[in-house]
Design a protein around this motif. Structure first.
Motif, PDB file in Angstrom:
ATOM      1  N   THR A  57       0.810  -1.220   0.000  1.00  0.00           N
ATOM      2  CA  THR A  57       0.000   0.000   0.000  1.00  0.00           C
ATOM      3  C   THR A  57       0.842   1.269   0.000  1.00  0.00           C
ATOM      4  O   THR A  57       0.286   2.367   0.028  1.00  0.00           O
ATOM      5  CB  THR A  57      -0.951   0.022   1.213  1.00  0.00           C
ATOM      6  N   GLN A  58       2.143   1.126  -0.053  1.00  0.00           N
ATOM      7  CA  GLN A  58       3.003   2.299  -0.056  1.00  0.00           C
ATOM      8  C   GLN A  58       3.705   2.518  -1.397  1.00  0.00           C
ATOM      9  O   GLN A  58       4.484   3.464  -1.543  1.00  0.00           O
ATOM     10  CB  GLN A  58       4.058   2.186   1.058  1.00  0.00           C
ATOM     11  N   LYS A  59       3.429   1.653  -2.381  1.00  0.00           N
ATOM     12  CA  LYS A  59       4.128   1.795  -3.653  1.00  0.00           C
ATOM     13  C   LYS A  59       3.254   1.322  -4.808  1.00  0.00           C
ATOM     14  O   LYS A  59       2.217   0.678  -4.611  1.00  0.00           O
ATOM     15  CB  LYS A  59       5.435   0.995  -3.625  1.00  0.00           C
ATOM     16  N   GLY A  60       3.672   1.645  -6.028  1.00  0.00           N
ATOM     17  CA  GLY A  60       3.000   1.175  -7.227  1.00  0.00           C
ATOM     18  C   GLY A  60       1.588   1.702  -7.385  1.00  0.00           C
ATOM     19  O   GLY A  60       1.184   2.686  -6.763  1.00  0.00           O
ATOM     20  N   LEU A  61       0.812   1.007  -8.220  1.00  0.00           N
ATOM     21  CA  LEU A  61      -0.552   1.424  -8.511  1.00  0.00           C
ATOM     22  C   LEU A  61      -1.451   1.329  -7.286  1.00  0.00           C
ATOM     23  O   LEU A  61      -2.291   2.196  -7.055  1.00  0.00           O
ATOM     24  CB  LEU A  61      -1.115   0.564  -9.656  1.00  0.00           C
ATOM     25  N   VAL A  62      -1.274   0.269  -6.503  1.00  0.00           N
ATOM     26  CA  VAL A  62      -2.083   0.128  -5.287  1.00  0.00           C
ATOM     27  C   VAL A  62      -1.786   1.271  -4.316  1.00  0.00           C
ATOM     28  O   VAL A  62      -2.699   1.853  -3.722  1.00  0.00           O
ATOM     29  CB  VAL A  62      -1.833  -1.231  -4.608  1.00  0.00           C
ATOM     30  N   GLY A  63      -0.519   1.605  -4.175  1.00  0.00           N
ATOM     31  CA  GLY A  63      -0.149   2.724  -3.315  1.00  0.00           C
ATOM     32  C   GLY A  63      -0.782   4.022  -3.790  1.00  0.00           C
ATOM     33  O   GLY A  63      -1.255   4.833  -2.977  1.00  0.00           O
ATOM     34  N   PHE A  64      -0.798   4.222  -5.106  1.00  0.00           N
ATOM     35  CA  PHE A  64      -1.429   5.425  -5.668  1.00  0.00           C
ATOM     36  C   PHE A  64      -2.921   5.467  -5.344  1.00  0.00           C
ATOM     37  O   PHE A  64      -3.457   6.508  -4.958  1.00  0.00           O
ATOM     38  CB  PHE A  64      -1.228   5.467  -7.188  1.00  0.00           C
ATOM     39  N   LEU A  65      -3.607   4.329  -5.488  1.00  0.00           N
ATOM     40  CA  LEU A  65      -5.037   4.274  -5.202  1.00  0.00           C
ATOM     41  C   LEU A  65      -5.321   4.564  -3.732  1.00  0.00           C
ATOM     42  O   LEU A  65      -6.288   5.256  -3.399  1.00  0.00           O
ATOM     43  CB  LEU A  65      -5.602   2.904  -5.598  1.00  0.00           C
ATOM     44  N   PHE A  66      -4.486   4.050  -2.844  1.00  0.00           N
ATOM     45  CA  PHE A  66      -4.671   4.319  -1.420  1.00  0.00           C
ATOM     46  C   PHE A  66      -4.438   5.792  -1.108  1.00  0.00           C
ATOM     47  O   PHE A  66      -5.170   6.387  -0.313  1.00  0.00           O
ATOM     48  CB  PHE A  66      -3.746   3.441  -0.583  1.00  0.00           C
ATOM     49  N   ARG A  67      -3.419   6.391  -1.732  1.00  0.00           N
ATOM     50  CA  ARG A  67      -3.160   7.813  -1.509  1.00  0.00           C
ATOM     51  C   ARG A  67      -4.279   8.675  -2.072  1.00  0.00           C
ATOM     52  O   ARG A  67      -4.667   9.677  -1.474  1.00  0.00           O
ATOM     53  CB  ARG A  67      -1.821   8.200  -2.125  1.00  0.00           C
ATOM     54  N   LEU A  68      -4.819   8.260  -3.218  1.00  0.00           N
ATOM     55  CA  LEU A  68      -5.941   8.989  -3.816  1.00  0.00           C
ATOM     56  C   LEU A  68      -7.159   8.929  -2.912  1.00  0.00           C
ATOM     57  O   LEU A  68      -7.841   9.947  -2.704  1.00  0.00           O
ATOM     58  CB  LEU A  68      -6.268   8.394  -5.187  1.00  0.00           C
ATOM     59  N   ARG A  69      -7.437   7.727  -2.378  1.00  0.00           N
ATOM     60  CA  ARG A  69      -8.588   7.587  -1.460  1.00  0.00           C
ATOM     61  C   ARG A  69      -8.395   8.439  -0.223  1.00  0.00           C
ATOM     62  O   ARG A  69      -9.341   9.081   0.259  1.00  0.00           O
ATOM     63  CB  ARG A  69      -8.759   6.114  -1.081  1.00  0.00           C
ATOM     64  N   LEU A  70      -7.184   8.492   0.307  1.00  0.00           N
ATOM     65  CA  LEU A  70      -6.899   9.307   1.485  1.00  0.00           C
ATOM     66  C   LEU A  70      -7.089  10.785   1.172  1.00  0.00           C
ATOM     67  O   LEU A  70      -7.661  11.536   1.975  1.00  0.00           O
ATOM     68  CB  LEU A  70      -5.467   9.047   1.956  1.00  0.00           C
ATOM     69  N   PHE A  71      -6.650  11.198  -0.011  1.00  0.00           N
ATOM     70  CA  PHE A  71      -6.796  12.594  -0.437  1.00  0.00           C
ATOM     71  C   PHE A  71      -8.268  12.969  -0.572  1.00  0.00           C
ATOM     72  O   PHE A  71      -8.702  14.013  -0.065  1.00  0.00           O
ATOM     73  CB  PHE A  71      -6.077  12.796  -1.774  1.00  0.00           C
ATOM     74  N   LEU A  72      -9.051  12.108  -1.231  1.00  0.00           N
ATOM     75  CA  LEU A  72     -10.479  12.386  -1.397  1.00  0.00           C
ATOM     76  C   LEU A  72     -11.193  12.397  -0.052  1.00  0.00           C
ATOM     77  O   LEU A  72     -12.117  13.189   0.171  1.00  0.00           O
ATOM     78  CB  LEU A  72     -11.111  11.333  -2.318  1.00  0.00           C
ATOM     79  N   GLY A  73     -10.762  11.515   0.852  1.00  0.00           N
ATOM     80  CA  GLY A  73     -11.358  11.486   2.187  1.00  0.00           C
ATOM     81  C   GLY A  73     -11.162  12.794   2.922  1.00  0.00           C
ATOM     82  O   GLY A  73     -12.059  13.268   3.631  1.00  0.00           O
ATOM     83  N   LYS A  74      -9.984  13.390   2.750  1.00  0.00           N
ATOM     84  CA  LYS A  74      -9.710  14.681   3.392  1.00  0.00           C
ATOM     85  C   LYS A  74     -10.517  15.801   2.744  1.00  0.00           C
ATOM     86  O   LYS A  74     -11.062  16.668   3.425  1.00  0.00           O
ATOM     87  CB  LYS A  74      -8.219  14.997   3.311  1.00  0.00           C
ATOM     88  N   ILE A  75     -10.600  15.776   1.410  1.00  0.00           N
ATOM     89  CA  ILE A  75     -11.326  16.814   0.678  1.00  0.00           C
ATOM     90  C   ILE A  75     -12.813  16.807   1.030  1.00  0.00           C
ATOM     91  O   ILE A  75     -13.418  17.860   1.282  1.00  0.00           O
ATOM     92  CB  ILE A  75     -11.150  16.633  -0.839  1.00  0.00           C
ATOM     93  N   PHE A  76     -13.414  15.632   1.050  1.00  0.00           N
ATOM     94  CA  PHE A  76     -14.854  15.512   1.273  1.00  0.00           C
ATOM     95  C   PHE A  76     -15.221  15.172   2.717  1.00  0.00           C
ATOM     96  O   PHE A  76     -16.389  14.930   3.020  1.00  0.00           O
ATOM     97  CB  PHE A  76     -15.441  14.465   0.331  1.00  0.00           C
TER      98      PHE A  76
END
Length: 201
Positions: A60-79
């Motif tokens: 969850t800290q690298k690659g495509l999966v890591g990107f998806l987790f970071r994106l979800r975290l970012f959206l969670g903060k925004i919304f």
């Protein structure tokens, strides 16, 4: 290793004599996965969980999966989907509270909640349950050790209770990412991690 080799019918999960079935009767079984590993008789579930969680953290800290987790975290903060609570007591409505009441236990009798997103509910000889709750869904992750020829296999089940129409839409939206990217990658990582551990022993 394809999706169809690791995603299995929920009947395989429900027929096991696990505590989770009666505890989460009002939750839906979203997915059941077969982790592609084989444990020997001397391998405890606790031992496997240690390896599994380490490999998950790396993925969850690298690659495509890591990107998806970071994106979800970012959206969670925004919304404002995610709200961290200090877990120093049994939170009303939590699965931990439900389990404690059912088993007549106190907060101190349950596993350390830790600092991660998933909060441990219980750990028994052959099963482990953790939960996560935010403004989109209340969900649980169940890891179970099942007997197979010559040892044990591992099943991973995801339970969900979406929150309203938005929660249901959210689960539908992320389903392809979970099925085709996140879980297959986690399974491959778990397999490699377990094989490396067994080779060292």
């Amino acid at each position: 290793m394809t999706l169809y080799q690791i995603k299995i019918n929920e009947k395989s999960h429900l027929e096991q004599p696990w505590r989770v079935h009666s505890l989460l009767e009002d939750f839906d079984v979203e997915d059941v996965w077969r982790v592609p590993v084989k444990l020997k008789q001397e391998h405890s579930l606790d031992l496997f969980l240690n390896q599994f969680m380490e490999s998950n953290e790396q993925v969850t800290q690298k690659g495509l999966v890591g990107f998806l987790f970071r994106l979800r975290l970012f959206l969670g903060k925004i919304f404002n989907w995610d709200e961290k609570q200090q877990i120093d007591h049994l939170l009303p409505g939590s699965i931990r509270e439900r389990y404690a009441k059912a088993e007549n236990r106190k907060f101190k009798d349950l596993p350390d909640p830790g600092t991660g997103d998933f909060i441990p509910v219980y750990q028994l000889e052959d099963e482990y349950l953790s939960e996560i709750e935010n403004k989109t869904v209340h969900a649980a992750l169940h890891i179970g050790r099942v007997q197979i020829a010559g040892g044990y296999g591992i099943h991973m089940a995801v339970y969900v209770k979406p929150k309203g129409l938005f929660g249901k839409a959210y689960m539908k939206l992320i389903q392809p990412f979970r099925h085709w990217i996140v879980y297959p990658t986690l399974m491959k990582s778990a397999k490699r991690s377990w094989e490396r551990y067994c080779q060292k022993k």
